[in-house]
Design a protein around this motif. Structure first.
Motif, PDB file in Angstrom:
ATOM      1  N   LYS A 225       0.746  -1.182  -0.004  1.00 52.48           N
ATOM      2  CA  LYS A 225       0.105   0.159  -0.248  1.00 52.48           C
ATOM      3  C   LYS A 225       0.916   1.205   0.180  1.00 52.48           C
ATOM      4  O   LYS A 225       0.582   1.840  -0.910  1.00 52.48           O
ATOM      5  CB  LYS A 225      -1.431   0.044   1.271  1.00 52.48           C
ATOM      6  CG  LYS A 225      -2.255  -1.208   1.067  1.00 52.48           C
ATOM      7  CD  LYS A 225      -3.299  -0.845   1.889  1.00 52.48           C
ATOM      8  CE  LYS A 225      -4.177  -1.897   2.260  1.00 52.48           C
ATOM      9  NZ  LYS A 225      -5.141  -1.708   3.062  1.00 52.48           N
ATOM     10  N   ALA A 244      -6.571  12.711   1.377  1.00 54.59           N
ATOM     11  CA  ALA A 244      -6.907  11.842   2.281  1.00 54.59           C
ATOM     12  C   ALA A 244      -8.201  10.651   1.036  1.00 54.59           C
ATOM     13  O   ALA A 244      -8.101   9.878   0.987  1.00 54.59           O
ATOM     14  CB  ALA A 244      -8.404  12.739   1.846  1.00 54.59           C
ATOM     15  N   ALA A 247      -5.203   8.004   0.342  1.00 55.76           N
ATOM     16  CA  ALA A 247      -5.554   6.992   1.679  1.00 55.76           C
ATOM     17  C   ALA A 247      -6.830   6.309   1.468  1.00 55.76           C
ATOM     18  O   ALA A 247      -6.995   4.919   1.453  1.00 55.76           O
ATOM     19  CB  ALA A 247      -5.984   7.710   3.378  1.00 55.76           C
ATOM     20  N   LYS A 248      -7.277   6.716   0.385  1.00 53.24           N
ATOM     21  CA  LYS A 248      -8.751   6.310   0.495  1.00 53.24           C
ATOM     22  C   LYS A 248      -8.876   5.136  -1.358  1.00 53.24           C
ATOM     23  O   LYS A 248      -9.500   4.468  -1.139  1.00 53.24           O
ATOM     24  CB  LYS A 248      -9.800   7.425  -0.322  1.00 53.24           C
ATOM     25  CG  LYS A 248     -11.487   6.251  -0.660  1.00 53.24           C
ATOM     26  CD  LYS A 248     -12.710   7.279  -0.761  1.00 53.24           C
ATOM     27  CE  LYS A 248     -14.231   7.259  -1.780  1.00 53.24           C
ATOM     28  NZ  LYS A 248     -14.698   7.770  -1.617  1.00 53.24           N
ATOM     29  N   GLY A 251      -7.643   2.026   0.770  1.00 56.59           N
ATOM     30  CA  GLY A 251      -8.871   1.463   1.147  1.00 56.59           C
ATOM     31  C   GLY A 251      -7.810   1.962   3.046  1.00 56.59           C
ATOM     32  O   GLY A 251      -8.236   0.589   3.779  1.00 56.59           O
ATOM     33  N   MET A 252      -7.452   2.887   2.781  1.00 59.94           N
ATOM     34  CA  MET A 252      -7.039   3.548   4.272  1.00 59.94           C
ATOM     35  C   MET A 252      -7.964   4.293   4.717  1.00 59.94           C
ATOM     36  O   MET A 252      -8.283   5.229   4.095  1.00 59.94           O
ATOM     37  CB  MET A 252      -5.323   3.804   4.269  1.00 59.94           C
ATOM     38  CG  MET A 252      -4.795   1.740   4.372  1.00 59.94           C
ATOM     39  SD  MET A 252      -3.241   2.767   4.053  1.00 59.94           S
ATOM     40  CE  MET A 252      -2.228   2.508   5.904  1.00 59.94           C
ATOM     41  N   SER A 253      -8.078   4.808   6.086  1.00 63.22           N
ATOM     42  CA  SER A 253      -8.545   6.388   6.453  1.00 63.22           C
ATOM     43  C   SER A 253      -6.635   7.486   6.344  1.00 63.22           C
ATOM     44  O   SER A 253      -5.557   6.559   6.160  1.00 63.22           O
ATOM     45  CB  SER A 253      -8.519   6.207   7.722  1.00 63.22           C
ATOM     46  OG  SER A 253      -7.253   5.976   9.052  1.00 63.22           O
ATOM     47  N   THR A 254      -6.734   8.503   6.966  1.00 70.73           N
ATOM     48  CA  THR A 254      -6.288   9.444   6.390  1.00 70.73           C
ATOM     49  C   THR A 254      -5.429   9.434   7.404  1.00 70.73           C
ATOM     50  O   THR A 254      -4.023   9.369   7.110  1.00 70.73           O
ATOM     51  CB  THR A 254      -6.897  10.639   6.369  1.00 70.73           C
ATOM     52  OG1 THR A 254      -7.597  10.932   5.782  1.00 70.73           O
ATOM     53  CG2 THR A 254      -5.333  12.055   6.105  1.00 70.73           C
ATOM     54  N   ARG A 255      -5.548   9.299   8.893  1.00 77.11           N
ATOM     55  CA  ARG A 255      -4.921   8.434  10.161  1.00 77.11           C
ATOM     56  C   ARG A 255      -3.734   7.980  10.083  1.00 77.11           C
ATOM     57  O   ARG A 255      -2.655   7.836  10.273  1.00 77.11           O
ATOM     58  CB  ARG A 255      -5.743   8.453  11.219  1.00 77.11           C
ATOM     59  CG  ARG A 255      -4.997   8.447  12.411  1.00 77.11           C
ATOM     60  CD  ARG A 255      -6.181   8.061  13.325  1.00 77.11           C
ATOM     61  NE  ARG A 255      -6.762  10.000  13.963  1.00 77.11           N
ATOM     62  CZ  ARG A 255      -6.487  10.603  14.812  1.00 77.11           C
ATOM     63  NH1 ARG A 255      -4.982  10.753  15.111  1.00 77.11           N
ATOM     64  NH2 ARG A 255      -6.875  12.123  14.472  1.00 77.11           N
ATOM     65  N   GLN A 256      -3.995   6.191   8.728  1.00 76.49           N
ATOM     66  CA  GLN A 256      -3.595   5.266   9.191  1.00 76.49           C
ATOM     67  C   GLN A 256      -2.584   5.895   8.083  1.00 76.49           C
ATOM     68  O   GLN A 256      -1.361   4.903   8.669  1.00 76.49           O
ATOM     69  CB  GLN A 256      -4.647   4.769   8.590  1.00 76.49           C
ATOM     70  CG  GLN A 256      -5.310   2.971   9.497  1.00 76.49           C
ATOM     71  CD  GLN A 256      -6.020   2.808   9.134  1.00 76.49           C
ATOM     72  OE1 GLN A 256      -6.636   2.875   7.919  1.00 76.49           O
ATOM     73  NE2 GLN A 256      -6.577   1.004   9.403  1.00 76.49           N
ATOM     74  N   GLU A 258      -1.223   8.068   7.254  1.00 78.87           N
ATOM     75  CA  GLU A 258      -0.446   8.711   8.564  1.00 78.87           C
ATOM     76  C   GLU A 258       0.470   8.263   8.804  1.00 78.87           C
ATOM     77  O   GLU A 258       1.778   8.356   9.185  1.00 78.87           O
ATOM     78  CB  GLU A 258      -1.026  10.051   9.592  1.00 78.87           C
ATOM     79  CG  GLU A 258      -1.338  11.422   8.987  1.00 78.87           C
ATOM     80  CD  GLU A 258      -1.294  12.644   7.898  1.00 78.87           C
ATOM     81  OE1 GLU A 258       0.749  12.525   8.421  1.00 78.87           O
ATOM     82  OE2 GLU A 258      -1.057  13.174   7.351  1.00 78.87           O
TER      83      GLU A 258
END
Length: 332
Positions: A225, A244, A247-248, A251-256, A258
């Protein structure tokens, strides 16, 4: 003769002659790799399959990028139409592409000679108009500059590109790959493989291979990823994509995302993206005549003042001063 003592059968033909043009501050790797492959081919075949001549623009010795001085056989001269011109580029390619050299290769190509640009010499060929409407490659540090200066050329991320009689390589050991192709085309893959074996060259690359290390190899991390996000960044420098959206897409969140960048690269996605955009900007400043404003736009900065501020923070100088201090980035 091979190491096993066998004579390698080759086609009977007139020796193919290569004319190596050493440009000022050429890189020794591209020149030596090509000549050594030809020398070994002659030795393995036990016959003179290839001949070569080394020339310079004025017939005088040439200083390589490493500071080593090379004597040459002659200056630029009229060639036979079957001769293969090998331009050996390197540092400061714009300055090395003198009007005399550009006019000479233009003339020789019209007479029928094939022309090859090693390392950064695709720029010289492009300046002579030899690559208009053709496919080409160049050392990766000069890729962006060639794209911006010559929009009619399809610049590929390939080890080498053969488009008719116009041939280009990406520098370094790509000369070996190209010569092995020449040897295989002229005298069979058996001889080419024997030459590669002598060179301890275990992975012969083709026109389909990229000249750069894979992203996992470059960053020292094998994370699918993370690699996918970095690849997307590198393909979208002029129009940056938000963290954002990046990340999308994986398949991740923005926090993930980061946390992923902090863990493996010790910087945020935004910081990493900024660094590779500024690297592109630096390449363009040193390799093209683009205005600073256009360099900023090509690197994804809509505001010249913001670009200048970010550039100063990264390189401790302004874009204007950078262009005044140095002419070009180095090439290997």
């Amino acid at each position: 003769m091979s190491r096993q003592g066998e004579i390698i059968e080759t086609k009977d033909a007139k020796p193919r002659r290569f004319v190596f043009v050493l440009m000022n501050e050429f890189t020794m790797m591209c020149f030596a790799s090509a000549v050594e492959a030809l020398r070994i081919a002659n030795r393995m075949a036990d016959k003179n399959l290839y001949e070569w001549r080394v020339v310079s623009v004025d017939g005088q010795p040439v200083i390589s990028s490493a500071g080593v001085v090379f004597k040459v056989d002659a200056g630029l001269e009229d060639l036979c139409r079957d001769d293969s011109v090998m331009l050996c580029g390197g540092l400061n390619i714009r300055a090395a592409s003198s009007p005399k050299l550009v006019n000479w290769i233009r003339k020789e190509s019209r007479r029928g000679s094939s022309v090859t640009g090693l390392c950064t010499a695709a720029y010289t060929m492009a300046k002579a108009g030899l690559l208009d409407g053709k496919r080409a490659t160049i050392h990766w540090e000069h890729h962006d500059g060639l794209v911006e200066d010559f929009p009619d050329i399809a610049v590929l991320n390939s080890v080498f590109v053969v488009d008719g009689k116009m041939i280009t390589t990406a520098g370094g050991t790509s000369s070996i790959d190209l010569m092995l192709k020449f040897i295989a085309d002229g005298h069979g893959e058996h001889l080419a493989n024997a030459v590669a074996d002598q060179l301890i060259y275990t992975s012969i690359r083709t026109e389909k291979d990229s000249p750069r290390l894979s992203i996992p190899s470059r960053i020292g991390v094998r994370h699918l990823k993370l690699s996918n996000v970095i690849q997307t960044m590198e393909l979208n420098l002029e129009d940056p994509i938000s963290p954002a959206v990046l990340a999308k897409d994986v398949g991740m969140s923005t926090r993930q995302l980061e946390r992923l960048f902090q863990r493996y690269l010790n910087r945020s996605p935004k910081r990493f993206y900024m660094e590779i955009r500024l690297q592109k900007a630096r390449n363009l400043l040193m390799q093209t005549d683009m205005s600073v404003i256009n360099v900023a736009l090509a690197s994804g900065f809509s505001s010249p003042s913001h670009f200048s501020k970010c550039y100063r923070a990264q390189y401790a100088t302004t874009p204007y001063r950078e262009r005044g201090v140095k002419a070009e980035l180095p090439a290997t």
